[in-house]
Design an enzyme around this catalytic site. Structure first.
Site, PDB file in Angstrom:
ATOM      1  N   SER A  64       0.832  -1.194   0.000  1.00 60.99           N
ATOM      2  CA  SER A  64       0.000   0.000   0.000  1.00 60.99           C
ATOM      3  C   SER A  64       0.879   1.261   0.000  1.00 60.99           C
ATOM      4  O   SER A  64       1.658   1.470  -0.927  1.00 60.99           O
ATOM      5  CB  SER A  64      -0.963  -0.035   1.195  1.00 60.99           C
TER       6      SER A  64
ATOM      7  N   GLU B 104      -9.039  -6.304  -6.662  1.00 60.40           N
ATOM      8  CA  GLU B 104      -9.072  -4.840  -6.568  1.00 60.40           C
ATOM      9  C   GLU B 104      -8.254  -4.193  -7.674  1.00 60.40           C
ATOM     10  O   GLU B 104      -7.576  -3.191  -7.470  1.00 60.40           O
ATOM     11  CB  GLU B 104      -8.556  -4.385  -5.199  1.00 60.40           C
TER      12      GLU B 104
ATOM     13  N   HIS C 211      -7.177  -5.710  -1.408  1.00 61.84           N
ATOM     14  CA  HIS C 211      -6.032  -4.898  -0.996  1.00 61.84           C
ATOM     15  C   HIS C 211      -5.476  -5.346   0.352  1.00 61.84           C
ATOM     16  O   HIS C 211      -4.274  -5.577   0.495  1.00 61.84           O
ATOM     17  CB  HIS C 211      -6.476  -3.432  -0.922  1.00 61.84           C
TER      18      HIS C 211
END
Length: 306
Positions: A179, A239, A283
């Site tokens: 991330s 995602e 995610h």
């Protein structure tokens, strides 16, 4: 103009002006969750854990760096090393069985878990600063823009401290991030490519700063400098198209954003790029899923013994 180049430019422009198709909303992590008891709290026959505590140059953030060292003798060239961002969250995913599997490999890696000096699984405020590049615009409510200073701390304090404790191979160093951590991995590769030899960016926040990292990548691609590194870009298939967190109010990503970036970066001389998708994983799930493959890949890397 090659079609792949046109698609990449279109992607960058779309992110700048905010044009893209929304599909999924990113699930927000539980920011109050603490790490609890971990494998580092129990004696292990395979790995020995030690701590290093540091403070940021501006005195605003305190770090707890956990170093997990194999108990077997190092290879002749030294252990390979993997530096994990969000070290507390990664630590929660480690277990005795995984450490035992790593310990019997020819190249068991040293694990360096880059964490903050608290028991939070994810320290949202501090990572928002340390893992994001300097930008002329303010992104979200959290402070940001400290990536270069954090990389300097890793290079000038963390790495020397690790080398003083453990016999490491300076030519087999990996940086792993998920991330915002993946954003930091890409920024490091693009700005200081010699800092590490291997880069693993998991679900990087490409949307951050209206596509800041995509613009940074395009500037590097335009210069076409020779690089000597390996990038692994890993994405959860569930995602491929998702919105930025609602609190950020940024643009959404087209489905092939990461894949397009990987293809463009692969044109740089000396940069090996591997792109991989995990079907069905979102995610958040990718953080856990991407730890074991990263460790096993390092432990089995024949180049580490050369």
């Amino acid at each position: 103009m090659p079609s792949s180049y046109r698609r990449f430019l279109t992607l960058v422009i779309a992110l700048i002006i905010g044009v893209a198709t929304p599909v999924l909303v990113q699930a927000r992590p539980d920011l109050e969750r603490t790490i609890g008891a971990t494998v580092a709290d129990s004696p292990s026959p395979d790995y020995q854990f030690s701590d290093l505590r540091l403070t940021s140059a501006d005195g605003q953030r305190r770090y707890r760096i956990r170093i997990a060292q194999p108990r077997i003798a190092p290879p002749s060239t030294g252990y390979p090393v993997i530096y994990f961002l969000d070290g507390n969250a990664v630590l929660m995913e480690l277990n005795a069985h995984l450490l035992a599997q790593l310990a019997v490999q020819k190249q068991p890696p040293v694990l360096v878990l880059l964490s903050y000096d608290n028991d939070l699984r994810i320290d949202s405020r501090d990572r928002s600063y340390d893992y994001t590049p300097a930008s002329q615009q303010k992104v979200g409510k959290q402070p940001n823009g400290g990536a270069d200073a954090f990389l300097k701390l890793i290079e000038t304090q963390v790495k020397p401290a690790v080398a003083a404790k453990v016999t490491v191979n300076p030519q087999q160093q990996t940086l792993w991030g998920h991330s915002y951590g993946g954003l930091f991995v890409l920024h490091t590769l693009l700005t200081q490519p010699a800092a590490f030899q291997n880069y693993i960016a998991v679900e990087p926040s490409l949307w951050w700063g209206k596509g800041f990292i995509l613009q940074e990548a395009q500037r590097v691609i335009d210069r076409h400098p020779p690089l000597s590194a390996h990038l692994q870009l890993w994405i959860g298939g569930a995602e491929k198209m998702r919105e930025a967190p609602p609190i950020i109010r940024q643009s959404q990503l087209p489905a092939d954003a990461a894949q397009s970036l990987a293809k463009r970066l692969a044109t740089l001389d000396g940069l090996k790029v591997d792109y991989r998708e995990w079907p069905g994983l979102d995610h958040g799930a990718m953080l856990s899923a991407a730890i074991k493959p990263a460790l096993e890949g390092i432990a089995k890397d024949k180049a580490a013994d050369q």
